[in-house]
Motif scaffolding. Structure first.
Motif, short mmCIF file in Angstrom:
data_model
loop_
_atom_site.label_atom_id
_atom_site.label_comp_id
_atom_site.label_asym_id
_atom_site.label_seq_id
_atom_site.Cartn_x
_atom_site.Cartn_y
_atom_site.Cartn_z
N LEU A 21 0.83 -1.20 0.00
CA LEU A 21 0.00 0.00 0.00
C LEU A 21 0.87 1.25 0.00
N GLY A 22 0.61 2.18 -0.94
CA GLY A 22 1.35 3.43 -1.01
C GLY A 22 2.63 3.39 -1.82
N GLU A 23 2.89 2.29 -2.53
CA GLU A 23 4.13 2.18 -3.34
C GLU A 23 4.22 3.34 -4.32
N THR A 24 5.37 3.98 -4.39
CA THR A 24 5.56 5.13 -5.27
C THR A 24 6.24 4.77 -6.58
N GLY A 25 6.89 3.61 -6.65
CA GLY A 25 7.61 3.23 -7.85
C GLY A 25 9.10 3.47 -7.76
N ASN A 26 9.56 4.08 -6.67
CA ASN A 26 10.99 4.40 -6.51
C ASN A 26 11.88 3.16 -6.56
N SER A 27 11.37 2.02 -6.12
CA SER A 27 12.20 0.81 -6.07
C SER A 27 11.95 -0.13 -7.25
N LEU A 28 11.17 0.31 -8.23
CA LEU A 28 10.80 -0.54 -9.36
C LEU A 28 11.63 -0.24 -10.61
N HIS A 29 11.62 -1.20 -11.53
CA HIS A 29 12.28 -1.05 -12.83
C HIS A 29 11.29 -1.42 -13.92
N CYS A 30 11.38 -0.76 -15.07
CA CYS A 30 10.53 -1.06 -16.22
C CYS A 30 10.84 -2.49 -16.71
N PRO A 31 9.80 -3.31 -16.92
CA PRO A 31 10.04 -4.67 -17.40
C PRO A 31 10.53 -4.73 -18.85
N SER A 32 10.36 -3.65 -19.61
CA SER A 32 10.80 -3.63 -21.01
C SER A 32 12.24 -3.16 -21.19
N CYS A 33 12.56 -2.01 -20.58
CA CYS A 33 13.88 -1.43 -20.83
C CYS A 33 14.77 -1.36 -19.59
N GLY A 34 14.21 -1.65 -18.41
CA GLY A 34 15.00 -1.64 -17.19
C GLY A 34 15.16 -0.29 -16.53
N GLU A 35 14.58 0.76 -17.10
CA GLU A 35 14.68 2.11 -16.53
C GLU A 35 14.13 2.10 -15.09
N GLU A 36 14.79 2.86 -14.22
CA GLU A 36 14.39 2.94 -12.82
C GLU A 36 13.31 3.99 -12.61
N ASN A 37 12.61 3.86 -11.49
CA ASN A 37 11.67 4.86 -11.01
C ASN A 37 10.54 5.19 -12.00
N PRO A 38 9.71 4.23 -12.39
CA PRO A 38 8.57 4.54 -13.25
C PRO A 38 7.54 5.38 -12.49
#
Length: 71
Positions: A21-38
């Motif tokens: 709950l409340g995830e901002t995306g700071n710790s995620l990576h794009c599954p296509s290109c690997g870019e950080e912070n979507p």
């Protein structure tokens, strides 16, 4: 845990992720290109149901015949 929708700022790919709950995306990576912070984006949704005494989408129509209301 809610499902959030994110969009990559580099390639534009939209993807969903089951997150805390409340995830901002700071710790995620794009599954296509690997870019950080979507970026987290608003997700649209639609529901479809049958209203009492009518067919789906007849709302205020009190008739059971779609020929009456045009639906």
């Amino acid at each position: 845990m809610p499902i959030y929708e994110f969009r990559c700022s580099k390639c534009g790919k939209r993807f969903e992720k089951l997150c805390a709950l409340g995830e901002t995306g700071n710790s995620l990576h794009c599954p296509s290109c690997g870019e950080e912070n979507p970026a987290r984006v608003m997700s649209g949704f639609a529901t479809k149901g049958v209203e009492k005494g009518g067919s789906p989408g007849c709302g205020p129509c009190s008739s059971n015949s779609c020929s009456t209301c045009g639906h």
